[in-house]
Write an enzyme that holds these catalytic residues in place. Sequence first.
Site, PDB file in Angstrom:
ATOM      1  N   GLY A  83      43.898  32.915  46.360  1.00 16.40           N
ATOM      2  CA  GLY A  83      44.679  31.698  46.617  1.00 16.40           C
ATOM      3  C   GLY A  83      46.153  31.988  46.821  1.00 16.40           C
ATOM      4  O   GLY A  83      46.691  32.947  46.280  1.00 16.40           O
ATOM      5  N   ARG A 147      39.172  35.297  50.434  1.00 16.24           N
ATOM      6  CA  ARG A 147      38.512  35.524  49.144  1.00 16.24           C
ATOM      7  C   ARG A 147      37.346  36.515  49.232  1.00 16.24           C
ATOM      8  O   ARG A 147      36.524  36.577  48.326  1.00 16.24           O
ATOM      9  CB  ARG A 147      38.034  34.197  48.562  1.00 16.24           C
ATOM     10  CG  ARG A 147      39.160  33.264  48.126  1.00 16.24           C
ATOM     11  CD  ARG A 147      38.663  32.243  47.114  1.00 16.24           C
ATOM     12  NE  ARG A 147      39.707  31.310  46.727  1.00 16.24           N
ATOM     13  CZ  ARG A 147      40.591  31.538  45.766  1.00 16.24           C
ATOM     14  NH1 ARG A 147      40.567  32.671  45.102  1.00 16.24           N
ATOM     15  NH2 ARG A 147      41.505  30.626  45.470  1.00 16.24           N
ATOM     16  N   ASP A 177      43.173  38.564  38.852  1.00 17.71           N
ATOM     17  CA  ASP A 177      42.408  39.495  38.005  1.00 17.71           C
ATOM     18  C   ASP A 177      41.242  40.131  38.772  1.00 17.71           C
ATOM     19  O   ASP A 177      41.036  41.348  38.692  1.00 17.71           O
ATOM     20  CB  ASP A 177      41.934  38.806  36.720  1.00 17.71           C
ATOM     21  CG  ASP A 177      41.191  37.507  36.983  1.00 17.71           C
ATOM     22  OD1 ASP A 177      41.399  36.887  38.034  1.00 17.71           O
ATOM     23  OD2 ASP A 177      40.380  37.099  36.133  1.00 17.71           O
ATOM     24  N   ASP A 178      40.524  39.337  39.557  1.00 19.70           N
ATOM     25  CA  ASP A 178      39.386  39.886  40.306  1.00 19.70           C
ATOM     26  C   ASP A 178      39.847  40.892  41.361  1.00 19.70           C
ATOM     27  O   ASP A 178      39.253  41.950  41.521  1.00 19.70           O
ATOM     28  CB  ASP A 178      38.610  38.768  41.024  1.00 19.70           C
ATOM     29  CG  ASP A 178      37.653  38.075  40.076  1.00 19.70           C
ATOM     30  OD1 ASP A 178      37.451  38.591  38.959  1.00 19.70           O
ATOM     31  OD2 ASP A 178      37.129  37.009  40.445  1.00 19.70           O
ATOM     32  N   LYS A 204      49.289  38.569  41.088  1.00 24.17           N
ATOM     33  CA  LYS A 204      49.533  37.267  41.717  1.00 24.17           C
ATOM     34  C   LYS A 204      48.594  36.220  41.147  1.00 24.17           C
ATOM     35  O   LYS A 204      47.443  36.524  40.889  1.00 24.17           O
ATOM     36  CB  LYS A 204      49.277  37.406  43.214  1.00 24.17           C
ATOM     37  CG  LYS A 204      49.251  36.120  43.983  1.00 24.17           C
ATOM     38  CD  LYS A 204      47.971  35.911  44.807  1.00 24.17           C
ATOM     39  CE  LYS A 204      46.785  35.552  43.974  1.00 24.17           C
ATOM     40  NZ  LYS A 204      45.605  35.093  44.729  1.00 24.17           N
ATOM     41  N   THR A 205      49.000  35.049  40.913  1.00 23.06           N
ATOM     42  CA  THR A 205      48.207  33.823  40.800  1.00 23.06           C
ATOM     43  C   THR A 205      49.034  32.728  40.136  1.00 23.06           C
ATOM     44  O   THR A 205      49.696  32.974  39.115  1.00 23.06           O
ATOM     45  CB  THR A 205      46.867  33.967  40.030  1.00 23.06           C
ATOM     46  OG1 THR A 205      46.259  32.668  39.935  1.00 23.06           O
ATOM     47  CG2 THR A 205      46.992  34.535  38.620  1.00 23.06           C
ATOM     48  N   ASP A 207      47.824  30.484  38.546  1.00 21.12           N
ATOM     49  CA  ASP A 207      47.116  30.083  37.322  1.00 21.12           C
ATOM     50  C   ASP A 207      47.734  30.674  36.056  1.00 21.12           C
ATOM     51  O   ASP A 207      47.489  30.185  34.957  1.00 21.12           O
ATOM     52  CB  ASP A 207      45.642  30.501  37.391  1.00 21.12           C
ATOM     53  CG  ASP A 207      44.908  29.851  38.547  1.00 21.12           C
ATOM     54  OD1 ASP A 207      45.492  28.944  39.165  1.00 21.12           O
ATOM     55  OD2 ASP A 207      43.774  30.245  38.831  1.00 21.12           O
ATOM     56  N   GLY A 253      44.502  25.267  38.260  1.00 16.99           N
ATOM     57  CA  GLY A 253      44.619  26.366  37.297  1.00 16.99           C
ATOM     58  C   GLY A 253      43.276  26.990  36.976  1.00 16.99           C
ATOM     59  O   GLY A 253      43.184  27.809  36.069  1.00 16.99           O
ATOM     60  N   ARG A 254      42.254  26.580  37.695  1.00 22.50           N
ATOM     61  CA  ARG A 254      40.895  27.092  37.484  1.00 22.50           C
ATOM     62  C   ARG A 254      40.504  26.919  36.023  1.00 22.50           C
ATOM     63  O   ARG A 254      40.584  25.805  35.530  1.00 22.50           O
ATOM     64  CB  ARG A 254      40.810  28.553  37.919  1.00 22.50           C
ATOM     65  CG  ARG A 254      39.422  28.946  38.408  1.00 22.50           C
ATOM     66  CD  ARG A 254      39.406  30.403  38.775  1.00 22.50           C
ATOM     67  NE  ARG A 254      40.108  30.683  40.001  1.00 22.50           N
ATOM     68  CZ  ARG A 254      39.618  30.466  41.210  1.00 22.50           C
ATOM     69  NH1 ARG A 254      38.437  29.959  41.353  1.00 22.50           N
ATOM     70  NH2 ARG A 254      40.315  30.757  42.281  1.00 22.50           N
ATOM     71  N   GLU A 313      42.441  21.551  35.316  1.00 23.35           N
ATOM     72  CA  GLU A 313      41.308  21.609  36.251  1.00 23.35           C
ATOM     73  C   GLU A 313      40.002  22.043  35.577  1.00 23.35           C
ATOM     74  O   GLU A 313      38.943  21.503  35.849  1.00 23.35           O
ATOM     75  CB  GLU A 313      41.662  22.614  37.365  1.00 23.35           C
ATOM     76  CG  GLU A 313      40.630  22.728  38.455  1.00 23.35           C
ATOM     77  CD  GLU A 313      41.058  23.701  39.566  1.00 23.35           C
ATOM     78  OE1 GLU A 313      41.960  24.535  39.350  1.00 23.35           O
ATOM     79  OE2 GLU A 313      40.479  23.611  40.648  1.00 23.35           O
TER      80      GLU A 313
HETATM   81  P1  FBP Z   1      43.752  32.591  42.693  1.00 20.95           P
HETATM   82  O1  FBP Z   1      43.140  32.790  41.353  1.00 20.95           O
HETATM   83  O2  FBP Z   1      43.032  33.277  43.773  1.00 20.95           O
HETATM   84  O3  FBP Z   1      45.209  32.907  42.678  1.00 20.95           O
HETATM   85  O4  FBP Z   1      43.667  31.039  43.068  1.00 20.95           O
HETATM   86  C1  FBP Z   1      44.237  30.061  42.302  1.00 20.95           C
HETATM   87  C2  FBP Z   1      43.774  28.675  42.657  1.00 20.95           C
HETATM   88  O5  FBP Z   1      44.872  27.929  43.147  1.00 20.95           O
HETATM   89  C3  FBP Z   1      43.118  27.968  41.469  1.00 20.95           C
HETATM   90  O6  FBP Z   1      44.052  27.335  40.648  1.00 20.95           O
HETATM   91  C4  FBP Z   1      42.188  27.007  42.143  1.00 20.95           C
HETATM   92  O7  FBP Z   1      41.108  26.649  41.313  1.00 20.95           O
HETATM   93  C5  FBP Z   1      41.728  27.769  43.345  1.00 20.95           C
HETATM   94  O8  FBP Z   1      42.774  28.676  43.664  1.00 20.95           O
HETATM   95  C6  FBP Z   1      41.408  26.899  44.523  1.00 20.95           C
HETATM   96  O9  FBP Z   1      41.216  27.693  45.641  1.00 20.95           O
HETATM   97  P2  FBP Z   1      40.263  27.279  46.823  1.00 20.95           P
HETATM   98  O10 FBP Z   1      40.941  26.176  47.537  1.00 20.95           O
HETATM   99  O11 FBP Z   1      40.113  28.514  47.635  1.00 20.95           O
HETATM  100  O12 FBP Z   1      38.987  26.836  46.173  1.00 20.95           O
END
Ligand code: FBP
Length: 554
Positions: A83, A147, A177-178, A204-205, A207, A253-254, A313
């Site tokens: 992301g 991704r 992390d991944d 990076k992220t 989150d 924020g996943r 989230e």
């Molecule tokens: P990353 O972990 O890849 O940095 O992504 C963060 C994020 O913004 C999360 O907070 C969110 O859940 C997700 O990406 C949404 O991404 P997508 O629109 O690709 O589902």
Amino acid sequence: MATKHEVSALQQARSAYRPKLPKAFAGGASVACVERERFEPATDAARIHELFPHTYGLPVVAFEPGAAALPPAVKAGVILSGGQAPGGHNVIAGLFDGLKSLTPKNQLFGFKGGPSGLVDNKFVEVTAEFLAAYRNTGGFDIIGSGRTKLEKTGQFDKGLTHCRALGINALVIIGGDDSNTNACLLAEYYQKIGAGVNVIGCPKTIDGDLKNPFIETSFGFDTATKVYSELVGNILRDANSARKYYHFIKLMGRSASHIALECALQTQPNICLIGEEVAARKLTLSDVVGQIVDVVVKRATAGKNFGVVLVPEGIIEFMPDIQQLIKELNEILARNAEYMKNLPSQDDRRQFLFSKLSAESGKTFNILPQAIQTQLVLDRDSHGNVQVSRIETEKLLADLVEDQLRELKAKGAYRGSFSVQCHFFGYEGRCAAPSNFDADYCYSLGFTAAALLGANKTGYIASVRNLTQPATEWVAAGIPLTALMNIERRHGADRPVIRKALVDLNGKPFGKFAASRESWAVDDAFLYPGPVQYFGPSEVCDQPTQTLRLESIP
Ligand code: FBP
């Protein structure tokens, strides 16, 4: 009429911004690279050693002013993964400038569209002219992101063929992390086969869940939380002005609740849910709804029928009853995929699922509004699993709160009014122009990655620490990726992965929030942080996040 090259006044002014660097890099990226402590992963060290024999046990390296060994010529490829996060362009700018400071002959290529660009050989050469329009801007559009997971030997081999064709001897992977787990796998593989391609990761992220004693924060968290906090602050002020709505705001924020917690610290809303606390206290969906209802009732008694609720989230994944429901649904969906496909209507599918659930999960399913039940049945990821992140949790909670309030009203236990507005803030913040902090931090991370390549290192993640101090006092280092690994069960197998950092309930940011939230619930202690400021007094423009500030207090 707008022309193709027209840019906003802010973009123009911002392009002149010179990001700050740690003082070690005042004369460029060719500096002394000093070996520091060797350290092992916190858990599963023996297993990690076995899996990464060629990159395990490397020392931490720190960059200090002083003479460097003669750097090798570097032709690097850079990849943006996952992301978007504010500041990605500045990582590339720092990497480019750092490489050029080693020797102007060094070159940088960008693989396009994320990790798949390496596998499919889609690239562009990054030159000074190409880069100029992207310095200090938000977004990942310079080369795009994706991704695709870079984790299979076939992908590594294909990537190597493309690197060799271009003469690339180094890769920098900018990701969470991944992606950094995959950078670790790639570094190990290339080292094992003597590929002659070094691999460096960058944290990076938005989150904020890629952090550990060596990575104080991932880039993008600062800007994204400032953007969301501005929006939350604006809504708090609207709520306080109109005094007629409850705003339920879901924040991206996943899984981890770092973003919601940071926004709560910046704005002091009436309620902020924290997923990690919900899990620790084993709170069910009804428990959480009950907590919100309690606050709404208390506020109504004080004549306040308005307020703001922040919802991370990932909240519902932390609730034990929802976890159980999702587990059962995934199993039922996997076992009966064909049968369910042939059922005539969504209603039949819902009925069928319901009939297969355990009594407990059946009850949980029944509490959910029909729209959410349908979402659970319909939205699946590529593995056929329920897409929890697509569930409109803010609406779900608001609906359930409303139901309970109706019941209380019928009993005469509540006399207020409850009118709701729902919001989801996520994409609004991911590509914002980086704050001064992120502009400087990202540039420094890119520069550190260049210094690591100049020191001929592989299997490291760029680290810049001491971040609550002025940038000149920041400390640039390389941390061996294997030291961040642990073994986790993923998709039915034990895998080496970088551990996701969830909100620490014993940490200072949560501690401060927990100590204040009771008064925020009723007393309206709202803060209005306003928009990210790029020009002006340092106390307005250069402040790190509350999370970083509180975590840096010894
Ligand atoms: P990353 O972990 O890849 O940095 O992504 C963060 C994020 O913004 C999360 O907070 C969110 O859940 C997700 O990406 C949404 O991404 P997508 O629109 O690709 O589902």
